[in-house]
Design a protein around this motif. Structure first.
Motif, PDB file in Angstrom:
ATOM      1  N   SER A 449       0.825  -1.203   0.000  1.00 60.56           N
ATOM      2  CA  SER A 449       0.000   0.000   0.000  1.00 60.56           C
ATOM      3  C   SER A 449       0.862   1.256   0.000  1.00 60.56           C
ATOM      4  O   SER A 449       0.566   2.240  -0.688  1.00 60.56           O
ATOM      5  CB  SER A 449      -0.928   0.011   1.222  1.00 60.56           C
ATOM      6  N   GLN A 450       1.937   1.222   0.773  1.00 59.71           N
ATOM      7  CA  GLN A 450       2.791   2.408   0.847  1.00 59.71           C
ATOM      8  C   GLN A 450       3.435   2.730  -0.491  1.00 59.71           C
ATOM      9  O   GLN A 450       3.487   3.895  -0.902  1.00 59.71           O
ATOM     10  CB  GLN A 450       3.872   2.217   1.911  1.00 59.71           C
ATOM     11  N   ILE A 451       3.938   1.727  -1.187  1.00 59.31           N
ATOM     12  CA  ILE A 451       4.601   2.024  -2.453  1.00 59.31           C
ATOM     13  C   ILE A 451       3.589   2.468  -3.507  1.00 59.31           C
ATOM     14  O   ILE A 451       3.873   3.353  -4.331  1.00 59.31           O
ATOM     15  CB  ILE A 451       5.451   0.831  -2.956  1.00 59.31           C
ATOM     16  N   LEU A 452       2.377   1.899  -3.489  1.00 53.18           N
ATOM     17  CA  LEU A 452       1.351   2.347  -4.423  1.00 53.18           C
ATOM     18  C   LEU A 452       0.989   3.807  -4.173  1.00 53.18           C
ATOM     19  O   LEU A 452       0.863   4.607  -5.114  1.00 53.18           O
ATOM     20  CB  LEU A 452       0.114   1.464  -4.314  1.00 53.18           C
ATOM     21  N   MET A 453       0.805   4.166  -2.895  1.00 55.07           N
ATOM     22  CA  MET A 453       0.468   5.550  -2.591  1.00 55.07           C
ATOM     23  C   MET A 453       1.632   6.480  -2.918  1.00 55.07           C
ATOM     24  O   MET A 453       1.428   7.591  -3.419  1.00 55.07           O
ATOM     25  CB  MET A 453       0.079   5.683  -1.117  1.00 55.07           C
ATOM     26  N   TYR A 454       2.858   6.055  -2.647  1.00 59.09           N
ATOM     27  CA  TYR A 454       4.025   6.884  -2.969  1.00 59.09           C
ATOM     28  C   TYR A 454       4.122   7.132  -4.464  1.00 59.09           C
ATOM     29  O   TYR A 454       4.336   8.265  -4.910  1.00 59.09           O
ATOM     30  CB  TYR A 454       5.305   6.208  -2.460  1.00 59.09           C
ATOM     31  N   LYS A 455       3.969   6.069  -5.246  1.00 55.39           N
ATOM     32  CA  LYS A 455       4.064   6.214  -6.695  1.00 55.39           C
ATOM     33  C   LYS A 455       2.971   7.143  -7.224  1.00 55.39           C
ATOM     34  O   LYS A 455       3.181   7.848  -8.225  1.00 55.39           O
ATOM     35  CB  LYS A 455       3.954   4.838  -7.361  1.00 55.39           C
ATOM     36  N   LEU A 456       1.807   7.151  -6.558  1.00 56.51           N
ATOM     37  CA  LEU A 456       0.708   7.995  -6.998  1.00 56.51           C
ATOM     38  C   LEU A 456       0.911   9.447  -6.579  1.00 56.51           C
ATOM     39  O   LEU A 456       0.979  10.343  -7.420  1.00 56.51           O
ATOM     40  CB  LEU A 456      -0.611   7.465  -6.424  1.00 56.51           C
ATOM     41  N   VAL A 457       0.992   9.690  -5.255  1.00 57.62           N
ATOM     42  CA  VAL A 457       0.945  11.072  -4.770  1.00 57.62           C
ATOM     43  C   VAL A 457       2.285  11.775  -4.842  1.00 57.62           C
ATOM     44  O   VAL A 457       2.339  13.018  -4.841  1.00 57.62           O
ATOM     45  CB  VAL A 457       0.402  11.137  -3.318  1.00 57.62           C
ATOM     46  N   ASP A 458       3.382  11.028  -4.914  1.00 59.03           N
ATOM     47  CA  ASP A 458       4.691  11.665  -4.960  1.00 59.03           C
ATOM     48  C   ASP A 458       5.285  11.630  -6.365  1.00 59.03           C
ATOM     49  O   ASP A 458       5.405  12.653  -7.031  1.00 59.03           O
ATOM     50  CB  ASP A 458       5.643  10.997  -3.963  1.00 59.03           C
TER      51      ASP A 458
END
Length: 619
Positions: A449-458
């Motif tokens: 979940s963290q890497i998916l959110m990082y790739k999206l929002v960052d």
């Protein structure tokens, strides 16, 4: 390129107990006391390399300023299970602010007793050159069965019309300097720190300082598994049944929050509300006249509140209201848990656009063709990100001069609920206790979940793209809100049912007290839905008002709604104090998921149920 690392080397003391020194041109940070030493989740293993981040530039805290700071800092190096904290990513200006108060007198024995993981003590030896480690428990990434993931996401600024971007992530992107080279699956799928990955923690810290800069210097963030899990940990840190601790909240509050407190033995007491939510005068009166023997609990030391788009009423506290609530908490030394999943869904005022024949009929035959319903006016869009941010009501965190606020943020209502990723912001002391708890409980959010959110929002959107997404989302919910309100104006008996258009979130509020209604179309999420309409039904006009209780009238309308094919959530389920008679009858309705036609159809069915219950003939 100048970089900075975390190490245990001795050097001058910085704010928040950090040490700072330049060694061979590299800035080195370390924790100055034992309880701040790097730890690993679940005693699983040790990071064999420290997180590396360059010296932060003295740029203004703006979206462009963050970009400039990152360019000067250089590439973030944060390998598997590496330690990080918000002090690494805050602007230099934040360290010039005063320190927050300490909260030792509020922490529970459980919170105080939590110690860092014992195995971390061996981590100090990993920096010895040539050392072969047999002590760590981090599995080799070669045995992870997922080699590559990709996701296609809408692209700013429109997020529509086929504009899309693809985010790629491979197992060895960092080693190969591919797909950004900052965060890869080898890191994400392994054990990590309970505070969260450095990659996503950097973004969260920057976002928090950009939108809600606390007035004190020693604040930090920590990733969470969502606000419900964070709330349970916060209650256990601040409330103890053995002490007879109690919590204040709105008279009608989020049911899951109430259900979280109950098994912990924490008594919850409701504060009266109006169209702007919690009433500070009521809260002050309750606390000033607290009778411990009569109440069966100590004077409350914690306030749980949802200031924006309050669940279930949809009420939003104004800036002045938030300052007044905060002042009451300072007066009585109450700690605030600020739960803000709907903060960015603050909407423009609703303007009715009546159908030409709206007032000529009050009821249509069941399953009426709703294509001729009242027109919904076009919604103006903010001209810029600065305009969007300046238009938001200041958060409690941003006015917290004492450090008495734990703010809970979440991606659930503004990105995807299934990510189970959020974050808290509070003083270093409180965040440290939170992390100690997480190490032996949730162990932090899922790495995937963290890497998916990082790739999206960052990596894909960046801060500017994320804020533009929030602007886009707010417009979507505003349009949905306007649609359901237009349906209410067309199909509900206005002499019986009334409401106040919501200014944030997914709920519609109405004047207090009397009877309220919250409903949703069948098969939508009615527990955590962020878009709700809170309707007021004047139960005093019911033909059986003299012989039936509010709860009995509520139940009869509820059953009639089910029979007619619409699920209306009973407002009594949200009462903070179930042993106190309700001040009104409530049902909650959501405008989050159903189509516009279905929302109109559901409102029509609800109106039918109300008319039948009140004996009103259809016109």
């Amino acid at each position: 390129m100048a970089t900075s690392t975390i190490s245990s080397l001795s050097s001058p003391i910085l704010p928040n107990g950090l040490t700072d020194g330049l060694i061979n041109g590299v800035r080195c940070f370390s924790a100055g006391t034992q309880h701040k030493q790097p730890t690993n989740v679940g005693n699983a293993g040790f990071a064999e390399q420290d997180t590396v981040i360059g010296k932060q530039a003295d740029e203004p805290l703006t979206v462009e300023g963050i970009k400039a700071r990152r360019i000067k800092a250089g590439k973030l190096i944060a390998p598997t299970a590496s330690y990080s904290d918000s002090d690494m990513f805050k602007s230099p200006q934040s360290f010039n602010k005063p320190k927050a108060k300490r909260w030792d007198h509020l922490l529970t024995e459980e919170a105080i007793a939590r110690k860092p993981c014992a195995l971390k003590q061996a981590a100090q030896h990993l920096k010895k050159p040539g050392l072969i480690s047999l002590g760590g428990g981090l599995p080799s990434a070669t045995n992870f069965p997922i080699d590559h993931l990709s996701m296609r996401v809408p692209a700013p600024p429109s997020f529509e019309g086929g504009d899309a971007a693809t985010a790629e992530m491979g197992k060895y992107d960092v080693a190969r300097d591919e797909n950004g080279g900052v965060y890869d699956l080898a890191i994400a799928m392994n054990y990590g720190q309970s505070v969260g990955s450095a990659q996503l923690l950097r973004w969260v810290t920057e976002h928090t300082e950009l939108v809600h800069p606390p007035p004190y210097g020693d604040w930090r963030c920590a990733l969470t598994i969502g606000s419900t899990g964070a709330l349970e940990q916060a209650f256990r840190m601040l409330c103890d049944r053995r002490r007879g601790d109690a919590v204040l909240t709105e008279e009608y509050s989020f049911s899951s929050a109430l259900e979280t407190a109950a098994p912990l033995g924490i008594k919850v007491f409701g504060v009266k509300m109006d169209g702007q939510g919690l009433l500070p005068q009521s809260m002050d009166e309750i606390l000033a006249n607290w009778d411990e023997k009569a109440r069966g609990a100590r004077k409350p030391t914690v306030l749980y509140t949802v200031p924006s788009g309050q669940n279930p009423t949809g009420a939003t506290q104004s800036a002045q209201r938030r300052r007044e609530v905060y002042d009451v908490c300072r007066k009585h030394d109450v700690y605030i848990i600020e739960d803000e999943p709907y903060y960015f869904l603050q909407m423009a005022p609703y303007e009715s656009a009546p159908h030409p024949e709206q007032h000529q009929h009050h009821h249509h035959p069941p399953e009426h063709d709703h294509s001729d319903r009242a027109e919904v006016k076009a919604i103006p869009h903010p001209e810029s990100i600065d305009e969007f941010l300046k238009g938001l009501v200041p958060s409690l965190l941003s006015i917290d001069v004492d450090g008495r606020v734990m703010r809970m943020d979440s991606f659930s209502k503004v990105v995807v609920p299934g990510s189970r990723v959020g974050w808290i912001t509070a003083t270093e002391q409180i965040v440290d206790r939170y992390i100690r708890h997480a190490e032996c409980c949730s162990q932090g959010p899922s790495g995937i979940s963290q890497i998916l959110m990082y790739k999206l929002v960052d990596e894909t959107w960046g801060h500017e793209g994320y804020l533009r997404w929030l602007m886009h989302l707010r417009m979507e919910y505003t349009r949905r809100r306007n649609t359901i309100l237009a349906a209410c104006e067309e199909y509900l008996p206005r002499d019986i049912v009334s409401w106040v258009p919501p200014a944030a979130g997914m709920f519609v509020s109405s004047p207090f007290p009397l009877l309220y209604l919250l409903f949703s179309f069948p098969y939508t999420n009615v527990n955590n839905s962020p878009s709700q309409l809170w309707l007021k039904v004047d139960h005093t006009k019911h033909p059986d008002a003299a012989t039936k209780s509010i709860l009995e009238i509520e139940e009869s309308i509820f059953d009639s709604c089910i029979e007619k094919g619409v699920l209306a959530i009973r407002g009594s389920w949200f009462r903070a104090e179930h042993d106190v008679p309700p001040s009104g009858l409530f049902f909650r309705t959501t405008f989050a998921a159903a189509s516009e036609d279905d929302m109109a159809r559901a409102i029509e069915r609800f109106g039918l149920a109300v008319r039948e219950s009140f004996g009103i003939a259809s016109k």
